[in-house]
Design an enzyme around this catalytic site. Structure first.
Site, PDB file in Angstrom:
ATOM      1  N   HIS A  17       0.842  -1.288   0.261  1.00 25.23           N
ATOM      2  CA  HIS A  17      -0.197  -0.007  -0.185  1.00 25.23           C
ATOM      3  C   HIS A  17       0.657   0.486   0.273  1.00 25.23           C
ATOM      4  CE1 HIS A  17      -3.704  -1.828   0.467  1.00 25.23           C
ATOM      5  NE2 HIS A  17      -3.727  -2.449   0.817  1.00 25.23           N
ATOM      6  N   GLY A  32      -7.482   6.396   8.024  1.00 26.72           N
ATOM      7  CA  GLY A  32      -7.107   7.747   8.085  1.00 26.72           C
ATOM      8  C   GLY A  32      -6.378   8.184   8.607  1.00 26.72           C
ATOM      9  N   GLY A  33      -4.848   7.038   8.785  1.00 30.09           N
ATOM     10  CA  GLY A  33      -3.650   8.086   9.440  1.00 30.09           C
ATOM     11  C   GLY A  33      -3.641   7.984  10.423  1.00 30.09           C
ATOM     12  N   VAL A  73      -5.594  10.104  12.335  1.00 29.34           N
ATOM     13  CA  VAL A  73      -7.647  10.143  12.975  1.00 29.34           C
ATOM     14  C   VAL A  73      -6.532   9.247  14.002  1.00 29.34           C
ATOM     15  CG1 VAL A  73      -9.148   8.966  12.116  1.00 29.34           C
ATOM     16  CG2 VAL A  73      -7.669   9.990  10.571  1.00 29.34           C
ATOM     17  N   GLY A  74      -5.590   8.356  14.249  1.00 28.97           N
ATOM     18  CA  GLY A  74      -5.427   7.138  15.102  1.00 28.97           C
ATOM     19  C   GLY A  74      -5.934   8.688  16.685  1.00 28.97           C
TER      20      GLY A  74
END
Length: 127
Positions: free
Chosen positions: A15, A84-85, A88-89
């Site tokens: 990815h 979300g990256g 976001v985490g």
């Protein structure tokens, strides 16, 4: 453990190998290692004998559900990082486990605990 790490590493590279994907791969790998280690420890005959002597089946099931609730919460965190990256985490971690410990994290863990109980009941039923 090596093959699990390689699998998550491959997905990370597939990815794009971005930093948030490395965090995702590491969190998932650590989660699998912790779950596998706990499963091995609790499956040993020595620990099984202690559990059977001192803990009722109901309490044992409640402990498994509680561990599953925490595991699921960490799985949610790792999926948010993947989708979300890191930003976001971090928002999830901060709002749920830092700022909202009493009014968000505890109800969320209680909810996940209840669903773990449902899952345990579902898998214990004969086909």
């Amino acid at each position: 453990m090596l093959s699990t790490g390689l699998a998550f590493g491959f997905v990370c590279l597939w990815h794009g190998g971005h930093d948030y994907l490395r965090y995702w791969a590491l969190m998932n790998w650590v989660g699998v290692v912790v779950e596998s280690t706990l499963k091995s420890v609790f499956a040993s005959s020595y620990i099984q004998s202690i559990v059977k002597r001192n803990v009722s089946p109901a309490i044992e099931r409640r402990c498994i559900a509680l561990l599953s609730a925490f595991s699921t919460a960490m799985l949610i965190l790792s999926n948010l990082v993947f989708l979300g990256g890191i930003h976001v985490g971090r928002i999830f971690w901060k709002r749920v486990f830092v700022q909202g410990w009493s009014n968000i994290a505890l109800p969320m863990l209680a909810f996940l605990y209840c669903f773990a109980q449902i899952g345990l009941e579902w898998t214990s039923r004969p086909p």
